[in-house]
Design a protein around this motif. Structure first.
Motif, PDB file in Angstrom:
ATOM      1  N   ILE A 242      12.729  31.529 -28.950  1.00  0.00           N
ATOM      2  CA  ILE A 242      12.655  30.051 -29.181  1.00  0.00           C
ATOM      3  C   ILE A 242      13.553  29.140 -28.679  1.00  0.00           C
ATOM      4  N   VAL A 243      14.642  29.515 -29.097  1.00  0.00           N
ATOM      5  CA  VAL A 243      15.927  28.956 -28.645  1.00  0.00           C
ATOM      6  C   VAL A 243      15.744  28.453 -27.019  1.00  0.00           C
ATOM      7  N   LEU A 244      15.700  29.454 -26.400  1.00  0.00           N
ATOM      8  CA  LEU A 244      15.433  29.437 -24.790  1.00  0.00           C
ATOM      9  C   LEU A 244      14.346  28.298 -24.547  1.00  0.00           C
ATOM     10  N   ILE A 245      13.252  28.439 -24.883  1.00  0.00           N
ATOM     11  CA  ILE A 245      12.085  27.525 -24.727  1.00  0.00           C
ATOM     12  C   ILE A 245      12.491  26.242 -25.204  1.00  0.00           C
ATOM     13  N   GLU A 246      13.100  26.111 -26.335  1.00  0.00           N
ATOM     14  CA  GLU A 246      13.297  24.910 -26.879  1.00  0.00           C
ATOM     15  C   GLU A 246      14.259  24.067 -26.002  1.00  0.00           C
ATOM     16  N   ASN A 247      15.268  24.899 -25.545  1.00  0.00           N
ATOM     17  CA  ASN A 247      16.385  24.022 -24.709  1.00  0.00           C
ATOM     18  C   ASN A 247      16.118  24.043 -23.364  1.00  0.00           C
ATOM     19  N   ILE A 248      15.095  24.482 -22.562  1.00  0.00           N
ATOM     20  CA  ILE A 248      14.307  24.462 -21.414  1.00  0.00           C
ATOM     21  C   ILE A 248      13.826  22.993 -21.425  1.00  0.00           C
ATOM     22  N   LEU A 249      12.898  22.858 -22.660  1.00  0.00           N
ATOM     23  CA  LEU A 249      12.377  21.368 -22.651  1.00  0.00           C
ATOM     24  C   LEU A 249      13.235  20.409 -23.030  1.00  0.00           C
ATOM     25  N   ILE A 250      14.430  20.571 -23.743  1.00  0.00           N
ATOM     26  CA  ILE A 250      15.512  19.497 -23.894  1.00  0.00           C
ATOM     27  C   ILE A 250      16.034  19.181 -22.556  1.00  0.00           C
ATOM     28  N   ALA A 251      16.431  20.327 -21.707  1.00  0.00           N
ATOM     29  CA  ALA A 251      16.935  20.169 -20.459  1.00  0.00           C
ATOM     30  C   ALA A 251      16.216  19.060 -19.444  1.00  0.00           C
ATOM     31  N   LEU A 252      14.739  19.288 -19.525  1.00  0.00           N
ATOM     32  CA  LEU A 252      14.021  18.476 -18.604  1.00  0.00           C
ATOM     33  C   LEU A 252      13.717  17.140 -19.360  1.00  0.00           C
ATOM     34  N   VAL A 253      14.181  16.737 -20.432  1.00  0.00           N
ATOM     35  CA  VAL A 253      13.840  15.366 -20.841  1.00  0.00           C
ATOM     36  C   VAL A 253      14.444  14.446 -20.013  1.00  0.00           C
ATOM     37  N   PRO A 254      15.759  14.190 -19.714  1.00  0.00           N
ATOM     38  CA  PRO A 254      16.234  13.193 -18.642  1.00  0.00           C
ATOM     39  C   PRO A 254      15.514  13.037 -17.495  1.00  0.00           C
ATOM     40  N   LEU A 255      15.040  14.230 -16.751  1.00  0.00           N
ATOM     41  CA  LEU A 255      14.235  14.164 -15.700  1.00  0.00           C
ATOM     42  C   LEU A 255      13.099  13.256 -16.048  1.00  0.00           C
ATOM     43  N   LEU A 256      12.314  13.745 -16.819  1.00  0.00           N
ATOM     44  CA  LEU A 256      11.005  13.139 -17.289  1.00  0.00           C
ATOM     45  C   LEU A 256      11.145  11.711 -17.435  1.00  0.00           C
ATOM     46  N   ILE A 257      12.278  11.301 -18.210  1.00  0.00           N
ATOM     47  CA  ILE A 257      12.578   9.870 -18.632  1.00  0.00           C
ATOM     48  C   ILE A 257      12.832   8.961 -17.417  1.00  0.00           C
ATOM     49  N   GLY A 258      13.580   9.888 -16.262  1.00  0.00           N
ATOM     50  CA  GLY A 258      13.828   9.184 -15.253  1.00  0.00           C
ATOM     51  C   GLY A 258      12.648   8.704 -14.307  1.00  0.00           C
ATOM     52  N   LEU A 259      11.590   9.894 -14.368  1.00  0.00           N
ATOM     53  CA  LEU A 259      10.200   9.823 -13.768  1.00  0.00           C
ATOM     54  C   LEU A 259       9.395   8.624 -14.372  1.00  0.00           C
ATOM     55  N   THR A 260       9.481   8.781 -15.477  1.00  0.00           N
ATOM     56  CA  THR A 260       8.727   7.670 -16.361  1.00  0.00           C
ATOM     57  C   THR A 260       9.143   6.382 -16.204  1.00  0.00           C
ATOM     58  N   ILE A 261      10.366   6.100 -15.866  1.00  0.00           N
ATOM     59  CA  ILE A 261      11.015   4.729 -15.387  1.00  0.00           C
ATOM     60  C   ILE A 261      10.387   4.495 -13.985  1.00  0.00           C
ATOM     61  N   ASP A 262      10.474   5.276 -13.208  1.00  0.00           N
ATOM     62  CA  ASP A 262      10.029   4.849 -11.995  1.00  0.00           C
ATOM     63  C   ASP A 262       8.354   4.509 -11.772  1.00  0.00           C
ATOM     64  N   GLY A 263       7.760   5.705 -12.728  1.00  0.00           N
ATOM     65  CA  GLY A 263       6.256   5.413 -13.010  1.00  0.00           C
ATOM     66  C   GLY A 263       5.977   3.990 -13.562  1.00  0.00           C
ATOM     67  N   LEU A 264       6.543   3.634 -14.566  1.00  0.00           N
ATOM     68  CA  LEU A 264       6.181   2.442 -15.170  1.00  0.00           C
ATOM     69  C   LEU A 264       6.602   1.366 -14.223  1.00  0.00           C
TER      70      LEU A 264
END
Length: 295
Positions: free
Chosen positions: A30-52
């Motif tokens: 569960i820790v592994l899954i949780e941290n993979i998702l956490i690690a992807l958050v900045p990339l997702l936010i960057g993509l969201t900024i460009d998308g908006l």
């Protein structure tokens, strides 16, 4: 009443993991899954900024979904962890009580407390280490995808940090050995009922704790200065990338900082390992002869 789980052989991290393989595997999974998702958050936010900025909402919806799922996973893990590691502490404490009948009460009480630190490492230290490793690998991969110089700087700072910590490993180990030896005298000092004896015991504890804390401060300061140089170089390299977008600059800055945070967790984990190595050695001495300090 549940039966006592027998622990065969030497008491250490691997024995505990062999005794409770399924439960620990679930928590770390569960820790592994949780941290993979956490690690992807900045990339997702960057993509969201460009998308908006381009008038799209799809990236924002994906980011909200991932963050909501992350919240549910984090809550479930914490509820499950408390029960799993509480059970492990119960069985480990009972096993040590069976193995150390020759020790006086003072030493036995201290070692029972020390044994809980091993389980604390499995519950908190190991997940923190998993977090650090995942963040480092993800940050390294994403930074390298922007520019190879960013990846090279990341590898250089991690190597320098580990070498710097290695210079202090022996000092941490011996400092913890002296602190643990003093802790084993606490119940005897209290039972004697002499004010001066208790004062001297507490003063000795303070002396050892201050020495360890001073070493921690030196290590933290040296490593943090390395990270300052790393952040500055990455911002310069990132700004020089041709046609870089605002979202990409945000991702570079965020992943560089996440790399710093993860890198700072590594020496803490190594320090915990230095302390646990001494505790494990002490727990497997079945009599009162604990004067030898190895490393």
């Amino acid at each position: 009443m549940k039966r006592q789980i027998e622990m065969q052989g030497r008491i250490d991290l691997f024995t505990i993991m062999r005794s409770f393989p399924g439960r620990i595997a679930v928590t770390w999974g569960i820790v592994l899954i949780e941290n993979i998702l956490i690690a992807l958050v900045p990339l997702l936010i960057g993509l969201t900024i460009d998308g908006l900025l381009a008038g799209r909402l799809e990236e924002l919806g994906l980011t909200v979904f991932i963050l909501t799922a992350l919240c549910g996973i984090a809550v479930a893990r914490r509820i499950y962890d408390t029960r799993v590691y509480g059970t492990i502490r119960l069985h480990l404490g009972t096993e040590l009580q069976k193995r150390l009948p020759a020790l006086d009460v003072s030493a036995r009480s201290a070692r029972l407390d020390m044994s809980r630190e091993i389980v604390d490492f499995l519950e908190e230290g190991a997940p923190a280490l998993i977090t650090a490793v995942i963040q480092i690998l993800v940050s390294l991969a994403i930074l390298s995808s922007f520019d190879w110089k960013l990846g090279a700087a990341s590898l250089a700072v991690v190597s320098a940090m580990i070498l710097f910590y290695g210079c202090f490993h022996g000092r941490f180990y011996h400092g913890n050995a002296e602190l643990n030896a003093q802790r084993e005298k606490q119940v005897d000092a209290l039972a004697a009922g002499k004010h001066l004896g208790v004062f001297r015991h507490l003063r000795a504890l303070r002396h050892h704790e201050v020495r360890i804390s001073d070493t921690e401060a030196i290590v933290y300061g040296g490593i943090f200065l390395l990270q300052v140089a790393f952040i500055a170089s990455n911002l310069l390299f990132g700004a020089a990338i041709p046609n870089v977008t605002a979202g990409q600059i945000f991702s570079i800055a965020t992943y560089s900082w996440e790399f710093v945070e993860a890198a700072l967790l590594l020496p803490l984990a190594l320090q915990n390992w230095s302390r646990l190595s001494e505790i494990i050695r002490r727990l497997n001495i079945l009599d009162q002869q604990t004067k030898t300090i190895g490393g």
